[in-house]
Design an enzyme around this catalytic site. Structure first.
Site: not given
Length: 900
Positions: A522, A586, A640
């Site tokens: 994203r 992440s 994350d």
């Protein structure tokens, strides 16, 4: 004349549909906890939960009490793949003094007959399980117990009503045990109707209804547990013995009962009781014919008005007479012979009229029976939510078997009343005795299966002691990761993030955020406002990462990321602005500062080459340079988990822990700088990304790893690595379930022992299916549908087992995750030096959010293992995107403060 006379006995289809609706309403009443006490149709749970599946085997005894004769049987069931069985029986009379005497005499008689049978068959020295067919209404609380509610069918034994008939039989057998050296174990009490269904169910697995039409009448069927209020639990099905003979005892059929029905009832042993049975069963039909003939004769319509002694004698006309008179060809001559024997001397018109009376009486019986059976079939079809249903009804009883027209009439009317049910009627050859043995055989099989399933799932049941041990080991590993001399070899890496503060509400500006951590990537634009109008606005776009890029070269991966950023900047019209950027990455990184992150190793299915050991921020900058279209100020590289903590920290300043429970599993928390030996300085705090997924890679939790965990690990992309994550994260739970299902199928406990192609495929069982299957609102029918989508053709029993397996795996995951988190909150409490700690944990991840029980079990475990910590769990709204922007904003704020 006869038609006019018996007009009320002729029932149209409209009347039958009305009877069907009335019976359906009675069934619902009988199943409800509050309405059952006043229901006439008692809907008794039989505790028979499973039909034969063909894998039953062994030697069984059965005794059958309830008809005109008492029977003892030996049943051998062969597991030869052909579903064959062998039945040997012996019949004993039921003398009047026994069936109308006292209880002790009755059960002694049963025990004597059984003993005689065992001697004849040379079975005395064997220990054999026994099924007891007892064809009277009983209230059962388990399979091997039954309290007699009332005698029916001419039985009137004193001292038995309201007592457990199984313990009475056991007592009688016990008397013989010592003197005659017999050892019999009564395993199941079965109604003859249930026995009939089970006998037919052995030959045809579609059979889920049992019907008796003989001296008595009754029906049973397999009902969904969730509709049976009288029994705990709502998983699976159970056979319900309707005891439909009492339908109408409350007046519900009064408009259909004739003067003859009323007269017959008044002269019976139990006036006002079993009114439906008195309109249907062979015990009463002959008497009904006698009463009609008597009245017609008295009115001069038959036999020249001459009433013989036979017509005045109760029970003189029996069902065998009625059947003989209705025979297709020889019916008229039979009628003449029978009537002559009764001293009635009929004319030919008399014979035709009498034959017609018999036809109307037996036809009404078949019609009423068909209407009630149609109600049961409709209920079954609606339970299954099918538009059309195929099923089998197992039938027994003298009326059905010996009457020349009865079966044909019944079939025809049932098919007319329920056109959307394709019904096969299967005659029970070996009667209810074999059925009792089949119930016993199924109970035997289920007990053996239960043992095997429990053994397979036992390693997933973690005691409080074991969970404490896990918590203590996690605490030890956390300390190793923080200490300079042990950090290099520690499995829990305790990586410093260089995030040294949480949001204070003064952050403001426009920030970009990138989020890479799974199969999607994203790009976000985040606008943060401070002051009274404090808010966060976000705009984002999602891009897929194809498998060939996840597992290609590092350069291809980062070029793809930059291509996605370019598309987004174009889309938002901000290509020229040099915005500060936070990069949520992440995967485990070793950071030397907030904007430097060296990849320790890929997880979650990524395998891009030339990345491990490299600085991911430099790789991103190089890719931006290669494209040469725009420039960005990369301020922070963020995990994350840290993003999740920051997002919740923006709302709640007490949030100092971040937890991800989704595809992966990880935790971060704010640690005192003085405890972080691998970073210079002792002042303040820094967020530590624990990377706890590697906990256990040194073998410290091998004692709780199962053979299924080992299989999942060996088949993964990184064998021997991330062992704790493989027991707690969404990416692997479905795979653990699949391994267990394969093992249970190999043992013949699931899917009829057939491992389907789809079950052999790795990754077929996604974790979202666990969440769906374990949902409390989901009926087993829907579980079966999910399994069918996966190409697994499951029975109702299979679905229960699959649900249980999913529950064991996800519960253990939540408990292990809770044990790890308890170690962290305890450490925070000790850091602060307080007796009692109040702290918030920011949480994200699909497993925590979507699984119906994971979050509850996790919270309960933390509470149990860290009782001095009051932990609040706060769901993060978009931690990895918003969090990255907030970290960037906090870093900018702290940087500006530093410069000033």
């Amino acid at each position: 004349q006869v038609d006019r006379y018996l007009y009320h006995m002729r029932l149209s289809d409209d009347i039958l549909l009305d009877v069907m609706a009335r019976f359906q309403a009675e069934m619902v009443k009988g199943l409800g906890r509050d309405t059952n006490p006043t229901a006439t149709v008692k809907m008794l749970p039989s505790f028979v939960r499973s039909l034969p599946d063909g894998s039953e085997k062994g030697d069984f005894l059965a005794v059958d009490l309830g008809g005109s004769q008492f029977r003892a049987h030996q049943v051998k069931v062969f597991d030869d793949g052909k579903q064959s069985s062998q039945l040997e029986s012996k019949f004993y009379p039921t003398p009047k003094e026994v069936i109308q005497g006292n209880g002790a005499e009755l059960f002694d008689y049963v025990a004597d007959c059984l003993l005689d049978f065992m001697e004849t068959k040379n079975l005395k020295h064997k220990k054999l399980p026994l099924g007891f067919t007892f064809s009277f209404p009983c209230k059962q609380n388990k399979l091997e117990e039954g309290v007699l509610l009332a005698w029916t069918k001419h039985f009137k034994v004193r001292g038995v009503q309201d007592t457990d008939v199984v313990s009475s039989l056991r007592k009688a057998l016990q008397k013989h045990k010592a003197s005659f050296d017999i050892d019999v174990d009564v395993l199941a009490l079965v109604n003859d109707t249930v026995g009939t269904m089970m006998t037919c169910g052995y030959d045809d697995q579609r059979c889920e209804v049992g019907l008796i039409i003989g001296t008595g009448t009754n029906a049973c069927y397999m009902e969904e547990m969730r509709y049976i209020d009288l029994v705990e639990g709502d998983e699976g099905r159970m056979c319900i013995n309707t005891e439909w003979g009492a339908f109408g005892d409350d007046g519900a059929l009064d408009d259909l009962r004739t003067e003859f029905d009323r007269e017959l009832d008044l002269g019976s042993l139990n006036p006002g009781k079993q009114l439906f049975e008195k309109m249907i069963s062979s015990l009463y039909l002959g008497e009904l014919v006698r009463l009609i003939l008597l009245k017609m004769t008295k009115e001069g319509l038959l036999f020249n008005g001459k009433v013989s002694t036979a017509l005045l004698t109760k029970g003189k006309i029996e069902m065998k007479h009625v059947s003989a008179m209705e025979k297709y060809k020889e019916g008229l001559s039979n009628t003449k012979d029978i009537l002559t024997e009764l001293n009635l001397f009929p004319s030919e018109e008399d014979c035709i009229a009498v034959q017609h009376v018999c036809t109307i009486v037996s036809f009404r019986s078949a019609n009423l029976c068909a209407a009630a059976l149609a109600a049961i079939l409709t209920r079954l079809r609606e339970n299954k939510k099918l538009l059309r249903m195929r099923t089998t009804v197992g039938i027994d009883g003298g009326l059905y078997k010996t009457h020349p027209q009865y079966a044909k009439r019944l079939h025809k009317v049932v098919r007319r009343l329920v056109p959307n049910c394709d019904v096969r009627f299967l005659l029970s050859v070996s009667g209810s005795g074999k059925g009792a043995a089949m119930v016993t055989a199924v109970a035997y099989r289920l007990a053996a299966q239960r043992k095997q399933i429990d053994a397979a799932l036992a390693p997933f049941l973690l005691s409080l002691e074991t969970l404490r041990e896990v918590k203590n080991k996690m605490r030890t590993e956390l300390e190793y990761g923080l200490k300079r001399e042990t950090q290099a070899t520690a499995t829990v890496k305790m990586l410093p993030t260089y995030v040294c503060g949480t949001p204070d509400g003064t952050e403001k500006g426009k920030f970009l955020a990138l989020d890479l951590g799974g199969t999607n990537f994203r790009v976000l634009l985040v606008k943060i406002r401070s002051g009274r109008r404090r808010s966060v606005q976000m705009y984002n776009k999602i891009f897929a990462i194809p498998l060939e890029i996840m597992q290609g070269t590092g350069e291809e991966l980062f070029d793809h990321i930059v291509q996605c950023i370019a598309d987004f900047l174009e889309y938002m019209g901000i290509k020229g602005a040099r915005l500060p950027l936070g990069f949520t990455f992440s995967f485990p990184c070793r950071q030397a500062s907030i904007d430097k992150g060296t990849l320790v190793g890929w997880t979650k299915g990524f395998k891009a080459t030339d990345c491990e050991g490299e600085d991911v921020v430099d790789m991103l900058r190089d890719a931006i340079r290669r494209r040469n279209e725009f420039d960005l100020d990369i301020v922070a590289v963020v995990n994350d988990t840290v993003g999740t903590m920051m997002t919740c920290g923006y709302e709640d300043p007490n949030c100092e822990i971040g937890l991800i429970a989704g595809t992966g599993s990880n935790v971060c928390y704010m640690e005192d700088m003085k405890n972080i030996e691998i970073v210079e300085g002792n002042e303040g705090k820094m967020c530590i990304n624990t990377e706890w997924g590697g906990f256990g890679d040194n073998g410290c939790i091998d004692n709780i790893r199962t053979k299924y965990d080992k299989e999942v690990d060996e088949g993964s992309l990184n064998p021997g690595k991330q062992r704790y994550e493989k027991m707690t994260s969404g990416m692997y739970l479905g795979e653990i379930v699949r391994q267990i299902l394969i093992d249970l199928t190999k043992q013949g406990l699931l899917f009829r022992g057939q491992i389907s192609e789809s079950l052999r495929k790795r990754g077929i069982f996604e974790t979202k299916f666990l969440s769906q299957i374990e949902s409390d609102r989901l009926a087993l029918l829907q579980v079966r549908r999910i399994l069918q989508q996966l190409g697994l053709d499951s029975t109702c029993e299979d679905s229960i087992i699959v649900k249980e397996v999913c529950g064991a795996v996800s519960k253990r995951a939540a408990q292990l995750c809770g044990a790890g988190l308890a170690a962290i909150v305890e450490k925070k409490r000790e850091n602060r030096g307080v007796e009692h700690l109040q702290i918030t944990v920011g949480v994200d991840g699909t497993l925590y959010k979507l699984h119906p029980h994971f979050s509850r079990v996790l919270r309960e475990t933390v509470k149990e293992l860290a009782p001095q910590c009051d932990v609040t769990f706060m769901l993060s709204e978009d931690g990895s995107g918003k969090g990255a922007a907030l970290i960037t904003a906090v870093a900018k704020r702290l940087h500006n403060v530093g410069q000033k």
